[in-house]
Design a protein around this motif. Structure first.
Motif, PDB file in Angstrom:
ATOM      1  N   ASP A  95     -13.141  12.121  -3.507  1.00 33.50           N
ATOM      2  CA  ASP A  95     -13.801  11.258  -2.783  1.00 33.50           C
ATOM      3  C   ASP A  95     -14.182   9.780  -3.199  1.00 33.50           C
ATOM      4  O   ASP A  95     -14.002   8.605  -2.789  1.00 33.50           O
ATOM      5  CB  ASP A  95     -15.222  11.768  -2.050  1.00 33.50           C
ATOM      6  N   ASP A  96     -14.510   9.989  -4.690  1.00 31.75           N
ATOM      7  CA  ASP A  96     -14.732   8.586  -5.255  1.00 31.75           C
ATOM      8  C   ASP A  96     -13.534   8.065  -5.206  1.00 31.75           C
ATOM      9  O   ASP A  96     -13.496   6.661  -5.703  1.00 31.75           O
ATOM     10  CB  ASP A  96     -15.293   9.011  -6.700  1.00 31.75           C
ATOM     11  N   ALA A  97     -12.490   8.653  -5.754  1.00 29.78           N
ATOM     12  CA  ALA A  97     -11.107   8.126  -6.014  1.00 29.78           C
ATOM     13  C   ALA A  97     -10.736   7.335  -4.775  1.00 29.78           C
ATOM     14  O   ALA A  97      -9.961   6.077  -4.904  1.00 29.78           O
ATOM     15  CB  ALA A  97     -10.025   9.019  -6.403  1.00 29.78           C
ATOM     16  N   ASP A  98     -10.755   7.956  -3.633  1.00 32.09           N
ATOM     17  CA  ASP A  98     -10.483   7.280  -2.385  1.00 32.09           C
ATOM     18  C   ASP A  98     -11.246   5.862  -2.154  1.00 32.09           C
ATOM     19  O   ASP A  98     -10.805   4.841  -1.865  1.00 32.09           O
ATOM     20  CB  ASP A  98     -10.773   8.289  -1.228  1.00 32.09           C
ATOM     21  N   ASP A  99     -12.423   6.025  -2.408  1.00 31.95           N
ATOM     22  CA  ASP A  99     -13.433   4.670  -2.258  1.00 31.95           C
ATOM     23  C   ASP A  99     -13.103   3.696  -3.413  1.00 31.95           C
ATOM     24  O   ASP A  99     -12.804   2.484  -2.991  1.00 31.95           O
ATOM     25  CB  ASP A  99     -14.895   5.189  -2.688  1.00 31.95           C
ATOM     26  N   LEU A 118      -1.505   4.524  -7.889  1.00 31.06           N
ATOM     27  CA  LEU A 118      -2.987   3.976  -8.292  1.00 31.06           C
ATOM     28  C   LEU A 118      -4.075   5.043  -7.771  1.00 31.06           C
ATOM     29  O   LEU A 118      -4.982   5.123  -8.590  1.00 31.06           O
ATOM     30  CB  LEU A 118      -3.175   2.655  -7.292  1.00 31.06           C
ATOM     31  N   TYR A 119      -3.786   5.931  -6.705  1.00 30.84           N
ATOM     32  CA  TYR A 119      -4.700   6.964  -6.606  1.00 30.84           C
ATOM     33  C   TYR A 119      -4.880   7.731  -7.775  1.00 30.84           C
ATOM     34  O   TYR A 119      -5.920   8.026  -8.159  1.00 30.84           O
ATOM     35  CB  TYR A 119      -4.496   7.702  -5.453  1.00 30.84           C
ATOM     36  N   VAL A 179       0.745  -1.184   0.001  1.00 36.41           N
ATOM     37  CA  VAL A 179      -0.061  -0.104   0.031  1.00 36.41           C
ATOM     38  C   VAL A 179       1.051   1.468  -0.125  1.00 36.41           C
ATOM     39  O   VAL A 179       0.733   2.173  -0.616  1.00 36.41           O
ATOM     40  CB  VAL A 179      -0.963   0.117   1.365  1.00 36.41           C
ATOM     41  N   SER A 180       1.954   1.308   0.856  1.00 35.55           N
ATOM     42  CA  SER A 180       2.640   2.626   1.015  1.00 35.55           C
ATOM     43  C   SER A 180       3.354   2.797  -0.479  1.00 35.55           C
ATOM     44  O   SER A 180       3.956   3.831  -0.738  1.00 35.55           O
ATOM     45  CB  SER A 180       3.729   2.187   2.197  1.00 35.55           C
ATOM     46  N   GLN A 181       3.732   1.609  -1.147  1.00 37.25           N
ATOM     47  CA  GLN A 181       4.670   1.717  -2.335  1.00 37.25           C
ATOM     48  C   GLN A 181       3.875   2.084  -3.669  1.00 37.25           C
ATOM     49  O   GLN A 181       4.231   2.876  -4.202  1.00 37.25           O
ATOM     50  CB  GLN A 181       5.291   0.406  -2.664  1.00 37.25           C
ATOM     51  N   ASN A 237     -11.385  -0.292  -2.582  1.00 41.87           N
ATOM     52  CA  ASN A 237     -11.860  -1.352  -3.077  1.00 41.87           C
ATOM     53  C   ASN A 237     -10.836  -1.995  -3.760  1.00 41.87           C
ATOM     54  O   ASN A 237     -10.816  -3.350  -3.903  1.00 41.87           O
ATOM     55  CB  ASN A 237     -13.118  -0.807  -3.979  1.00 41.87           C
ATOM     56  N   THR A 238      -9.889  -1.281  -4.503  1.00 42.98           N
ATOM     57  CA  THR A 238      -8.870  -1.874  -5.264  1.00 42.98           C
ATOM     58  C   THR A 238      -8.029  -2.565  -4.110  1.00 42.98           C
ATOM     59  O   THR A 238      -7.496  -3.889  -4.686  1.00 42.98           O
ATOM     60  CB  THR A 238      -8.188  -0.793  -6.248  1.00 42.98           C
TER      61      THR A 238
END
Length: 180
Positions: A44-48, A32-33, A25-27, A52-53
């Protein structure tokens, strides 16, 4: 930065899985975001979708066959999650995906997380008019600076087809930007 091969083996080992996943996740979270954000536009959608990803990555890491790079595999998951999210959002609102994209870009100016200028806003409007495949290829090439070979692995399509999609996208964007 932990090499992918070591990270994968640690992810598949139940004793080191949690720590390895935090490292993964850190890498990859920022890359990905932004990939997801360019597709779904809203922060906010991108965070969601990012969440999920990562849930999908965590649940499916044991089925990762390493026929492609870890990066490519995760990007494919992010693309699929983004498309699924956008389709569901358009259905909920009772509008087409094209109308959804247009609405998202219109709302971008009011987004507190958008720090672009008028030129970038106009570029986003132009990108929103592209067919999905061209939009995806354009974003990956222009913003993420991926090579055609990397995109070919992620999207599982030929380099020639990607070059054609990018070329058509650039031409349509140029037409949009010079139409005023």
């Amino acid at each position: 930065m932990v090499p992918d091969s070591i990270l994968i083996s640690r992810l598949k080992d139940s004793n080191t899985r949690e720590e390895a996943f935090r490292e993964l996740v850190s890498q990859y979270k920022e890359r990905l975001y932004w990939h997801i954000r360019r597709m779904v536009i809203d922060h906010d959608d991108a965070d969601d979708v990012l969440q999920n990803t990562f849930v999908k990555i965590y649940r499916n890491i044991n089925s990762f066959k390493q026929e492609s790079s870890l990066f490519s595999w995760m990007y494919r998951i992010a693309i699929n999650e983004s498309i699924t999210f956008l389709n569901a959002k358009a259905r909920r609102k009772g509008i087409s995906n094209t109308e959804l994209q247009e609405n998202l870009v219109k709302n971008l100016k009011a987004d507190v997380y958008f720090n672009g200028n008028e030129i970038l806003l106009k570029l986003q409007q132009a990108i929103a008019t592209l067919p999905d495949k061209q939009k995806l290829v354009f974003n990956m090439k222009y913003f993420e600076e991926l090579t055609y070979e990397e995109m070919s692995e992620i999207l599982e399509t030929s380099v020639g087809a990607l070059k054609a999609s990018y070329h058509h996208a650039v031409k349509k964007i140029e037409q949009f930007l010079t139409a005023d």
